[in-house]
Design a protein around this motif. Structure first.
Motif, PDB file in Angstrom:
ATOM      1  N   THR A 121      63.703  37.239  -1.359  1.00 15.11           N
ATOM      2  CA  THR A 121      63.009  36.833  -0.346  1.00 15.11           C
ATOM      3  C   THR A 121      63.733  35.815   0.284  1.00 15.11           C
ATOM      4  N   ILE A 122      63.963  35.638   1.538  1.00 16.40           N
ATOM      5  CA  ILE A 122      64.428  34.552   2.318  1.00 16.40           C
ATOM      6  C   ILE A 122      63.440  33.970   3.332  1.00 16.40           C
ATOM      7  N   GLY A 148      71.283  38.151  12.890  1.00 17.26           N
ATOM      8  CA  GLY A 148      71.177  37.454  11.993  1.00 17.26           C
ATOM      9  C   GLY A 148      69.863  37.848  10.976  1.00 17.26           C
ATOM     10  N   LEU A 149      68.799  37.761  11.804  1.00 24.08           N
ATOM     11  CA  LEU A 149      67.653  38.068  11.089  1.00 24.08           C
ATOM     12  C   LEU A 149      67.558  39.742  10.830  1.00 24.08           C
ATOM     13  N   ARG A 150      67.786  40.368  11.605  1.00 25.48           N
ATOM     14  CA  ARG A 150      68.076  41.984  11.576  1.00 25.48           C
ATOM     15  C   ARG A 150      68.920  42.269  10.097  1.00 25.48           C
ATOM     16  N   THR A 151      70.179  41.536  10.081  1.00 27.52           N
ATOM     17  CA  THR A 151      70.848  41.794   8.906  1.00 27.52           C
ATOM     18  C   THR A 151      70.247  41.318   7.712  1.00 27.52           C
ATOM     19  N   LEU A 152      69.486  40.012   7.762  1.00 31.33           N
ATOM     20  CA  LEU A 152      68.674  39.637   6.528  1.00 31.33           C
ATOM     21  C   LEU A 152      67.629  40.568   6.060  1.00 31.33           C
ATOM     22  N   MET A 153      67.126  41.292   7.207  1.00 34.65           N
ATOM     23  CA  MET A 153      65.950  42.096   6.942  1.00 34.65           C
ATOM     24  C   MET A 153      66.387  43.528   6.455  1.00 34.65           C
ATOM     25  N   ARG A 186      60.111  44.566   3.110  1.00 33.55           N
ATOM     26  CA  ARG A 186      61.423  44.457   4.084  1.00 33.55           C
ATOM     27  C   ARG A 186      60.968  45.189   5.498  1.00 33.55           C
ATOM     28  N   GLY A 187      61.839  44.611   6.385  1.00 32.20           N
ATOM     29  CA  GLY A 187      61.613  45.467   7.702  1.00 32.20           C
ATOM     30  C   GLY A 187      60.598  44.972   8.553  1.00 32.20           C
ATOM     31  N   ARG A 188      59.798  44.160   8.003  1.00 34.92           N
ATOM     32  CA  ARG A 188      58.617  43.232   8.998  1.00 34.92           C
ATOM     33  C   ARG A 188      58.867  41.797   8.625  1.00 34.92           C
ATOM     34  N   LEU A 189      58.629  41.076   9.470  1.00 38.56           N
ATOM     35  CA  LEU A 189      58.842  39.627   9.474  1.00 38.56           C
ATOM     36  C   LEU A 189      57.123  39.190   9.404  1.00 38.56           C
ATOM     37  N   LEU A 190      57.264  38.345   8.200  1.00 38.87           N
ATOM     38  CA  LEU A 190      55.966  37.478   8.198  1.00 38.87           C
ATOM     39  C   LEU A 190      56.163  36.205   8.828  1.00 38.87           C
ATOM     40  N   VAL A 191      55.191  35.774   9.722  1.00 34.47           N
ATOM     41  CA  VAL A 191      55.131  34.480  10.356  1.00 34.47           C
ATOM     42  C   VAL A 191      54.043  33.595   9.659  1.00 34.47           C
ATOM     43  N   THR A 192      54.513  32.309   8.895  1.00 33.75           N
ATOM     44  CA  THR A 192      53.508  31.597   8.318  1.00 33.75           C
ATOM     45  C   THR A 192      53.697  30.195   8.554  1.00 33.75           C
TER      46      THR A 192
END
Length: 118
Positions: free
Chosen positions: A2-3, A34-39, A78-84
């Motif tokens: 997890t990043i 970059g975010l998409r690559t990480l995801m 994976r594949g969805r960003l959590l915003v927290t």
């Protein structure tokens, strides 16, 4: 893995600081790809001191699948960003204002100018 990725200064250019609280800049070059690559490889969450709904809306407008709100201590989807606005467990934190901790002598040297130390 997890990043954790900071929003301001890492994704959003943040050229005027907090300013009026709005998200006024475009993304930093390479940030969205970059975010998409990480995801593709890892679970990724965005941490921010901003209103998480505001950040989620911005990310949605840029084509991301986003979730706001999560009760657990881990994010592993994976594949969805959590915003927290919570600091959660992560393998790595990507942040423009971070100081890498190795030991206290190095941390103090990085944070306090030598002439200001007792």
């Amino acid at each position: 893995m997890t990043i954790a990725v900071d929003f301001d200064g890492v994704i959003h250019a943040y050229s005027r600081g907090w300013h009026d609280g709005s998200i006024y800049d475009p993304p930093i070059p390479g940030a969205l790809d970059g975010l998409r690559t990480l995801m593709d490889q890892d679970a990724v969450f965005i941490h921010t001191t901003r209103d998480v709904s505001q950040v989620a809306s911005w990310l949605l407008a840029h084509g991301f699948s986003v979730r706001v709100g999560h009760d657990g201590p881990f994010w592993n989807e994976r594949g969805r960003l959590l915003v927290t606005n919570q600091k959660m467990a992560a393998t790595a934190y990507l942040d423009d204002r971070a100081v890498r901790f190795t030991d206290w002598d190095q941390a103090l040297a990085d944070l306090i100018p030598k002439q200001a130390r007792p």
